[in-house]
Each structure stands twice: as C-alpha cells, then as structure tokens.
Design an enzyme around this catalytic site. Structure first.
Site, PDB file in Angstrom:
ATOM      1  N   ASN A   1      30.899  36.886  48.357  1.00 52.12           N
ATOM      2  CA  ASN A   1      31.747  36.841  49.551  1.00 52.12           C
ATOM      3  C   ASN A   1      32.105  38.291  49.877  1.00 52.12           C
ATOM      4  O   ASN A   1      32.932  38.896  49.200  1.00 52.12           O
ATOM      5  CB  ASN A   1      32.999  36.015  49.238  1.00 52.12           C
ATOM      6  CG  ASN A   1      34.013  36.049  50.371  1.00 52.12           C
ATOM      7  OD1 ASN A   1      33.728  36.557  51.458  1.00 52.12           O
ATOM      8  ND2 ASN A   1      35.194  35.502  50.118  1.00 52.12           N
TER       9      ASN A   1
ATOM     10  N   LYS B   1      33.643  39.471  52.372  1.00 51.81           N
ATOM     11  CA  LYS B   1      34.928  39.623  53.082  1.00 51.81           C
ATOM     12  C   LYS B   1      34.765  40.627  54.230  1.00 51.81           C
ATOM     13  O   LYS B   1      33.690  40.696  54.831  1.00 51.81           O
ATOM     14  CB  LYS B   1      36.038  40.013  52.095  1.00 51.81           C
ATOM     15  CG  LYS B   1      36.109  39.028  50.916  1.00 51.81           C
ATOM     16  CD  LYS B   1      37.315  39.186  50.039  1.00 51.81           C
ATOM     17  CE  LYS B   1      37.255  38.162  48.900  1.00 51.81           C
ATOM     18  NZ  LYS B   1      38.408  38.225  48.013  1.00 51.81           N
TER      19      LYS B   1
ATOM     20  N   HIS C   1      39.027  29.367  51.986  1.00 53.39           N
ATOM     21  CA  HIS C   1      39.315  30.449  51.032  1.00 53.39           C
ATOM     22  C   HIS C   1      40.818  30.727  51.061  1.00 53.39           C
ATOM     23  O   HIS C   1      41.454  30.637  52.114  1.00 53.39           O
ATOM     24  CB  HIS C   1      38.526  31.703  51.411  1.00 53.39           C
ATOM     25  CG  HIS C   1      38.603  32.774  50.378  1.00 53.39           C
ATOM     26  ND1 HIS C   1      39.705  33.601  50.264  1.00 53.39           N
ATOM     27  CD2 HIS C   1      37.755  33.136  49.386  1.00 53.39           C
ATOM     28  CE1 HIS C   1      39.511  34.424  49.248  1.00 53.39           C
ATOM     29  NE2 HIS C   1      38.341  34.169  48.703  1.00 53.39           N
TER      30      HIS C   1
ATOM     31  N   GLU D   1      39.410  28.612  42.747  1.00 49.93           N
ATOM     32  CA  GLU D   1      39.776  30.028  42.807  1.00 49.93           C
ATOM     33  C   GLU D   1      41.283  30.177  42.649  1.00 49.93           C
ATOM     34  O   GLU D   1      42.036  30.105  43.632  1.00 49.93           O
ATOM     35  CB  GLU D   1      39.361  30.606  44.161  1.00 49.93           C
ATOM     36  CG  GLU D   1      37.869  30.616  44.392  1.00 49.93           C
ATOM     37  CD  GLU D   1      37.476  31.818  45.243  1.00 49.93           C
ATOM     38  OE1 GLU D   1      36.622  32.587  44.813  1.00 49.93           O
ATOM     39  OE2 GLU D   1      38.070  31.989  46.323  1.00 49.93           O
TER      40      GLU D   1
ATOM     41  N   GLY E   1      40.821  39.267  43.211  1.00 54.55           N
ATOM     42  CA  GLY E   1      40.996  40.692  43.488  1.00 54.55           C
ATOM     43  C   GLY E   1      41.970  41.389  42.567  1.00 54.55           C
ATOM     44  O   GLY E   1      42.364  42.531  42.816  1.00 54.55           O
TER      45      GLY E   1
ATOM     46  N   SER F   1      37.891  37.492  40.206  1.00 57.17           N
ATOM     47  CA  SER F   1      37.632  38.589  39.265  1.00 57.17           C
ATOM     48  C   SER F   1      36.469  38.312  38.312  1.00 57.17           C
ATOM     49  O   SER F   1      36.523  38.690  37.141  1.00 57.17           O
ATOM     50  CB  SER F   1      38.910  38.949  38.489  1.00 57.17           C
ATOM     51  OG  SER F   1      39.905  39.416  39.388  1.00 57.17           O
TER      52      SER F   1
HETATM   53  P1  PGA Z   1      37.185  38.752  43.594  1.00 57.29           P
HETATM   54  O1  PGA Z   1      37.275  37.715  44.818  1.00 57.29           O
HETATM   55  O2  PGA Z   1      35.875  38.474  42.901  1.00 57.29           O
HETATM   56  O3  PGA Z   1      37.226  40.106  44.246  1.00 57.29           O
HETATM   57  O4  PGA Z   1      38.360  38.479  42.730  1.00 57.29           O
HETATM   58  C1  PGA Z   1      36.879  36.403  44.656  1.00 57.29           C
HETATM   59  C2  PGA Z   1      37.007  35.658  45.957  1.00 57.29           C
HETATM   60  O5  PGA Z   1      37.899  35.936  46.747  1.00 57.29           O
HETATM   61  O6  PGA Z   1      36.195  34.745  46.213  1.00 57.29           O
END
Ligand code: PGA
Length: 253
Positions: free
Chosen positions: A9, A11, A96, A168, A174, A213
């Site tokens: 993803n 973003k 999400h 999630e 993040g 993460s």
């Molecule tokens: P991240 O995000 O891997 O940066 O923690 C995961 C997500 O938002 O799907």
C-alpha cells in the site's frame, strides 16, 4: 492450502520517476517468489495507468487504495470501481484505518464500498483493526466483530470468497511496533471462526492478511502462523528490496 498474498500500500507516496524505478526493480525480483505467492501493489489513483503499463508482462498485480461507494453520477472527486477495473486493477483496499480515522468512513460506508468494489469486478481487501485504547480495554474482539458484522449485514457470507480480509491493529500501523505473531494469529483465528460459524468452507478459503509494521525481519514468523495468509505492507512496500524480502518470506506453501 491458501495462497499467500503480499499487498503493498503505497499510500500518498511516489512520483512518475520513483514509481518507474520501483516497479522495474520489483518486476526484476518476481522470479524468486514461490509460485503460489501473489505480489500486489496498490498505487495512488493517478499512477494506475502508468503501473498498468509497467506490469503488462509481469505477474505483479495492480490495485487501488480506495473506491467510491457510488457507481456513477454527480459525485465530485470520486473514482468508481468500474473505472479502476478498466485500467487493470484487480484489487482495492477498503476501509483502511486511515480512511476510517482521517476521512470519516464509517462501518456502513466501508461495507457499501465493499459491495460496490465487487459489483465492479474488483476483489476488496477489507481492513479491520482496533486502537491501542481498545486493545488495552480488552475490546479487540468486540471491535473486530462490530466491523465485520457491519459488512456481513450487507453481503451474503458466500461473497467473501471473492474478497480478502486484513487485520491491521491501528497501534501497529507506521509505528515500527508490529503485533507479535501470537497476537496476530489470535485475532486472525477469531475472524476465521466468526466466518466459519456462518459457512465453514468460505472460512477455509478466505485469505486473511496481517498489516502493521511488517518488515523483512518479522514477515516469515508472521506468515508461518496458520491463519495468516500474507500481509498488507505500508512503509516497507516503497523499497523494492524490502518488499521482495517480505514476499519471499511467504514461501510456506
Ligand atoms: P505500515 O502500514 O506497514 O507502514 O505499518 C501498514 C498499512 O497501513 O497497511
């Protein structure tokens, strides 16, 4: 055995130049993946035609990060499932936590988007997850059940066959603080049991991804858990080496 799906993803990141390089580098490494592992990138909307071209001769799948709950009409700024399908998307992320928390998408709206995605021929990746406060108050299962129930109120359980669920936990997104494999497995098993109580065969086929993460260092132990069928990857998906390392961690089939 359920196939493994590793979904990046991106973003709100990237440019034409960086995406050209990123996709070329991912394409170059796809041969090293187990044959049952599917790698997917969910790009910002405007780059979908570019990535469609870049993945024409590749097994890398293309997806979007969001979809309108409407099909067509006077809805300024929206992009429909049919439009995404027309430009080669197979998947779309729905619900999400950033959409839920920052853009006011309720359980109800997320469920509507799931329905619209499927009607347009896309496979929705439907995200659920609790906040840290909810986990600390022992409400994780309650929250997951509420989010899934809002979806099940709108669809037939059989429709889940052409979908993917993603757990999630918001506190893991993040933050660099992933759920432990045991924590994630417990919630995945809970989700699968909830679906199994309605339809066993659907529950057995259903892919449930973990997100939050995920890195090259923790992916293998997460993906080794019996109810974790891949990952939804944010930060690490912006780097081809890191993304491919996570994809290769999925050689469990
Ligand atoms: P991240 O995000 O891997 O940066 O923690 C995961 C997500 O938002 O799907």
């Amino acid at each position: 055995m359920r196939a493994l799906l590793v979904a990046g993803n991106w973003k709100l990141n990237g440019s034409q130049a960086s995406i050209n390089t990123l996709v070329a580098d991912i394409n170059a490494g796809l041969d090293s993946l187990h044959q049952t592992t599917v790698a997917l990138v969910c790009t910002p909307c405007v780059y979908i035609p570019l990535v469609q071209t870049l993945t024409q001769n590749s097994t890398l799948k293309l997806g979007a990060q969001n979809v309108s709950k409407y099909e067509v009409g006077a809805y300024t700024g929206e992009v429909s499932a049919l439009m995404l399908k027309e430009f080669g998307c197979d998947y779309v992320i729905v619900g999400h936590s950033e959409r839920r928390a920052l853009f006011g998408e309720s359980d109800e709206i997320c469920a509507q988007k799931f329905v619209m995605a499927q009607q347009g021929g896309l496979i929705p990746i439907f995200c659920v997850g609790e906040t840290l406060a909810e986990r600390e108050a022992n409400q994780t299962e309650l929250v997951i059940r509420r989010q899934l129930q809002a979806l099940l109120d709108k669809i037939d359980v059989q429709d889940l066959v052409n979908s993917v669920l993603a757990y999630e936990p918001r506190w893991a997104i993040g933050t660099g603080k992933a759920a432990t494999p045991e924590q994630a497995q417990a919630v995945h098993a809970y989700m699968r049991e909830m679906i199994a109580s309605l339809n066993k065969s659907v529950a057995e086929q259903l892919q449930i991804l973990y997100g939050g993460s995920v890195t090259g260092s923790n992916a293998a132990e997460l993906f080794a858990m019996p109810d974790i069928d891949g990952g939804l990857i944010g930060g690490a998906a912006l780097n081809a080496d890191k993304f491919l390392t996570i994809c290769r961690a999925g050689n469990k089939a």
